[in-house]
Design an enzyme around this catalytic site. Structure first.
Site, PDB file in Angstrom:
ATOM      1  N   GLU A 318      52.152  34.830  38.384  1.00 57.91           N
ATOM      2  CA  GLU A 318      52.725  33.766  38.862  1.00 57.91           C
ATOM      3  C   GLU A 318      53.558  32.584  38.200  1.00 57.91           C
ATOM      4  OE1 GLU A 318      49.160  31.488  40.383  1.00 57.91           O
ATOM      5  OE2 GLU A 318      48.209  32.998  41.193  1.00 57.91           O
ATOM      6  N   GLU A 409      45.960  38.274  44.336  1.00 56.63           N
ATOM      7  CA  GLU A 409      44.789  37.369  44.454  1.00 56.63           C
ATOM      8  C   GLU A 409      44.946  36.948  45.928  1.00 56.63           C
ATOM      9  OE1 GLU A 409      45.038  33.985  41.916  1.00 56.63           O
ATOM     10  OE2 GLU A 409      45.688  35.265  40.038  1.00 56.63           O
TER      11      GLU A 409
END
Ligand code: CA
Length: 459
Positions: A318, A409
């Site tokens: 991320e 995720e």
């Protein structure tokens, strides 16, 4: 513009629902800004209760949901609910010119299977103007081409190669299940009788700046090896606490108190450590600290290598969000750090049990085909049943036939059968933990996901 809408309806079977014709709650109709379709657009989409509702009769099927909107102040999150199923997407920033105020974008796909379908647009991030939503019969999903089953590390271990071949062979047929955290994995097994195919863990607590303050994590890597011996694949992320310069205090940000103490040290706002500066000077102390930290994690990865456990290795995750210090200085230093880490782990530490999972999806962040095996997206839609079609379509158009795509995720567990109906075919999903994990789901929902013929668990 109204004529254009009718023309589209006739030609492409599309249906446009003008915002100003919806049942409106806590919003208002405006006409000041030029370029809208129909007789106006909806503005003041700013209150939690703000919403638009339409009922429409459409032939059954899957549709692309297109949004006509204006968002000159920056990109905005879009939230809709179609017959009870949530759909989240992004509306890119629109041009600020007075003549080109409105734009259109496809935000995802929806399913129509009732005589009358209810469409609700909610506030989302708010602060954008909505001109219309439009339903376009979805084109048949393009053919999925499996990528070559070769890893970016030409010396990858036989076990890593086997694991990757297994993923590639199943790609498109269904999805491997996955779950972070031991307790959450045990919950899935207790409630469904199935063990997630992928066990997720994190090297966060091994970061030296945490160990210095929080004590040494004991046995975590060994417990993960035991999971692998019991048949689970292993994925690791690393919430990397900055090597030094932790703020270690509560701070005030935009008038809010934010916890920036040492245990939040992987966040940009909890450290002044500058990744760009550190990388710019290979003889400097900060660069050496980066290497020191990588070496500490290498020692754990070596335990996994010694036990012949391949790892779906997802560091620097991320980064493009900017909320972690590794991504705080933009794509260039982050990609440089990725290549440095690869070189250190592969060439110096001789770690060949790693399958390299890159987890920023914007093109300018991509470090290149030769250093990446799998592209991961981390998605937390408002409704876990969201088909995630917009992110899938974007990545699929760029990487079909080249790289595996995975939901690295996810908030709770996705409805895999529904995703597949929508043409969305991630290699695997890994659910997060707590309110975003399996344990927060209704037992019947969890069972439905894990007992689907299209979900692959530990056999
Ligand atoms: Ca309109």
């Amino acid at each position: 513009m109204l004529l254009t809408a009718i023309f589209l309806s006739l030609v492409a079977g599309s249906t446009r629902l003008e915002a100003e014709t919806a049942q409106l709650t806590d919003v208002r109709v405006a006409t000041q800004m030029a370029g809208f379709s129909g007789t106006g657009y909806v503005t003041d989409l700013t209150k939690d209760a703000s919403q638009l509702t339409w009922s429409a009769k459409l032939p059954k099927g899957i549709y692309d949901l297109v949004v006509g909107y204006s968002a000159p102040n920056g990109e905005k999150g879009f939230d809709a609910v179609v017959d009870g199923f949530g759909l989240s997407g992004m509306l890119p920033r629109t041009a600020a010119s007075a003549n080109a105020s409105f734009a259109r974008v496809t935000v995802g796909r929806v399913e129509v299977n009732k005589p009358t379908t209810q469409f609700v647009v909610k506030k989302g991030w708010g602060y954008y103007d909505l001109d219309y939503i439009e339903l376009l019969p979805s084109a048949k999903s393009p053919r999925l081409v499996r990528p070559p089953a070769t890893l970016s590390d030409s010396n990858a271990t036989p076990a890593a190669r086997r694991l990757f071949r297994r993923l590639v062979a199943a790609y498109g047929n269904g999805m491997f299940s996955g779950q972070y955290d031991a307790k959450e994995n045990n919950h899935v097994q207790a409630k469904t009788g199935k063990m997630p195919a992928v066990f997720g863990n994190d090297f966060m607590d091994y970061s030296p700046s945490r160990v210095a303050r929080g004590g040494i994590p004991r046995g975590e890597t060994e417990r993960t090896i035991a999971r692998a011996k019991a048949g689970q694949m292993v994925t690791y992320s690393w919430h990397w606490n900055a090597p030094k310069d932790l703020i270690d205090a509560e701070i005030t940000e935009n008038g809010r108190t934010v916890d920036a103490r040492w245990y939040k040290g992987f966040y940009t706002n909890a450290t002044t450590f500058d990744v760009q500066k550190a990388l710019a000077d290979p003889s400097g102390e900060d660069y050496k600290l980066l290497i020191r930290d990588i070496d500490v994690i290498a020692a754990e990865l070596k335990k996994l290598a010694k036990a012949d456990v391949p790892v779906l290795w997802r560091p620097l995750h991320e980064a493009e969000g900017g909320w972690f210090w590794v991504g705080a200085k933009g794509p260039a230093p982050c990609k440089q750090l990725w290549l440095l880490m690869r070189d250190r782990l592969i060439s110096h530490h001789k770690l060949h049990n790693l399958i390299w999972v890159w987890n920023s999806v914007r093109p300018e962040w991509y470090p290149g085909d030769d250093s990446v095996d799998i592209i991961g997206a981390d998605l937390y839609p408002a409704d876990r049943r969201d088909a995630t079609a917009s992110t899938w379509d974007d990545l699929f158009s760029r990487f079909n036939g080249k790289k595996l795509l995975a939901l690295t995720e996810y908030g709770q567990a996705p409805e895999v059968d529904r995703m597949l109906r929508f043409g969305v075919r991630w290699s695997y999903f890994v659910s997060w933990t707590g309110p975003l994990g399996a344990s927060a789901m209704k037992d019947e929902d969890l069972r439905r996901v894990y007992t689907s013929r299209k979900v692959f668990n530990v056999k």
